[in-house]
Motif scaffolding. Structure first.
Motif, short mmCIF file in Angstrom:
data_model
loop_
_atom_site.label_atom_id
_atom_site.label_comp_id
_atom_site.label_asym_id
_atom_site.label_seq_id
_atom_site.Cartn_x
_atom_site.Cartn_y
_atom_site.Cartn_z
N GLU A 9 0.82 -1.21 0.00
CA GLU A 9 0.00 0.00 0.00
C GLU A 9 0.86 1.26 0.00
OE1 GLU A 9 -3.16 0.61 -0.45
OE2 GLU A 9 -3.50 -1.52 -0.79
N ASN A 10 1.93 1.25 0.79
CA ASN A 10 2.83 2.42 0.84
C ASN A 10 3.52 2.64 -0.50
OD1 ASN A 10 2.24 2.96 3.52
ND2 ASN A 10 3.92 1.73 4.32
N GLU A 11 4.01 1.53 -1.11
CA GLU A 11 4.69 1.65 -2.40
C GLU A 11 3.71 2.07 -3.50
OE1 GLU A 11 6.76 -1.95 -3.30
OE2 GLU A 11 8.26 -1.68 -1.72
N MET A 12 2.47 1.58 -3.41
CA MET A 12 1.47 1.94 -4.41
C MET A 12 1.12 3.43 -4.34
SD MET A 12 0.46 -0.20 -6.68
CE MET A 12 -1.11 0.51 -7.18
N LYS A 13 1.03 3.97 -3.13
CA LYS A 13 0.73 5.40 -2.99
C LYS A 13 1.81 6.25 -3.64
CE LYS A 13 -2.01 5.01 1.26
NZ LYS A 13 -2.03 5.24 2.73
#
Length: 227
Positions: A171-175
Motif C-alpha cells: 500500500e505504501n509503495e502503491m501510494k
C-alpha cells in the motif's frame, strides 16, 4: 468444423520488420558480442537513417503483400458458414484480449509498478517449495496446500503476520507509485478512490469475521473449562 484461426491468412509484415529480417544476420555478424536488445537498437537506428528511396523498396513490398492478403482474406471468409465465422470471431477476440493483457503487464513492469502483496500461504509456499517432496511442480503444490490446511492457527500465524507486513509495504509503495503516475499524466493507471474504499471495507469485514470466530472459539473453551 475443420477450420481454425490458424488457417487465417497472416497479416503482412511492416516495412520496418522487413528491413530488420533482411539485415539482422549482417548486423549480428558485425556485432557478435551484442545482446539482442542492443542489436535491435542498432537496427532501429539504421532504419531511421535509411534514405527514403531505400525505404520505399520495403514499402512497395508491403503494399504488394497487402493486396495479396486482401484477396486471400476474401477467399478465406467466403468458405465460412455463419456459425464458423461467429466462432472464429470469438476466438480472435480472445486472442486480442490476451495480447492486450500481456502488453499492459509489460508496460506496468517497465513503469515499476510494485508487486502485489503476498498471502500467508504464498509466503509459506515460497519458503518450502524447493524442499517439498513431489515428482512435479503440481504435485508439490498440492502437497504443500494440504500441509497448509492442516497447520494450526498458531503455526500459520508467522506467515499471516508476514503477509500483513507485506500488505502495508504494498500500500505504501502503491501510494508513491500512483503519485508518480499522476505527475507523468498516467491517471488511467491509478486506482480509483471507490476501489480503495471497497477493498478496505472487504478487509475490515474479513478481520471482523476472523475476530468473531476466534472469540467464539475462546468462549467455547471457557465454557468447557467451567464444566
Amino acid at each position: 468444423r475443420g477450420i481454425s484461426s490458424n488457417q487465417r491468412p497472416k497479416r503482412p509484415l511492416t516495412a520496418y520488420l522487413r528491413f530488420v529480417i533482411d539485415n539482422r544476420p549482417a548486423f549480428r555478424e558485425k556485432n557478435p558480442e551484442a545482446s539482442n536488445l542492443e542489436l535491435i537498437k542498432k537496427l532501429a537506428g539504421a532504419w531511421k537513417e535509411l534514405p527514403a528511396s531505400q525505404k520505399q523498396v520495403y514499402e512497395e513490398a508491403r503494399k504488394t503483400d497487402w493486396k495479396r492478403y486482401g484477396e486471400q482474406m476474401a477467399a478465406y471468409k467466403a468458405q465460412l458458414t455463419p456459425a464458423q465465422a461467429a466462432t472464429l470471431k470469438e476466438e480472435r477476440r480472445k486472442q486480442l484480449a490476451k495480447r492486450r493483457s500481456i502488453r499492459a503487464k509489460r508496460e506496468l513492469n517497465l513503469l515499476g509498478k510494485p508487486k502485489r502483496a503476498r498471502s500467508g500461504f504464498n509466503i509459506f509456499l515460497s519458503e518450502n517449495f524447493q524442499e517439498s517432496e513431489g515428482i512435479s511442480p503440481v504435485a508439490k503444490l498440492k502437497k504443500l496446500f494440504d500441509t497448509w490446511q492442516k497447520l494450526s492457527t498458531s503455526q500459520k500465524q508467522p506467515y499471516l503476520q508476514l503477509a500483513e507486513d507485506d500488505k502495508i509495504r504494498y500500500e505504501n509503495e502503491m501510494k508513491s507509485w500512483e503519485a508518480k503516475m499522476i505527475e507523468l499524466g498516467r491517471e488511467d493507471l491509478v486506482r480509483s478512490k471507490k476501489q480503495r474504499l471497497k477493498k478496505k471495507a472487504a478487509e475490515t469485514a474479513k478481520q471482523a469475521e476472523t475476530a468473531k470466530a476466534s472469540s467464539g472459539g475462546n468462549k467455547a473453551k471457557l465454557k468447557k473449562s467451567e464444566e
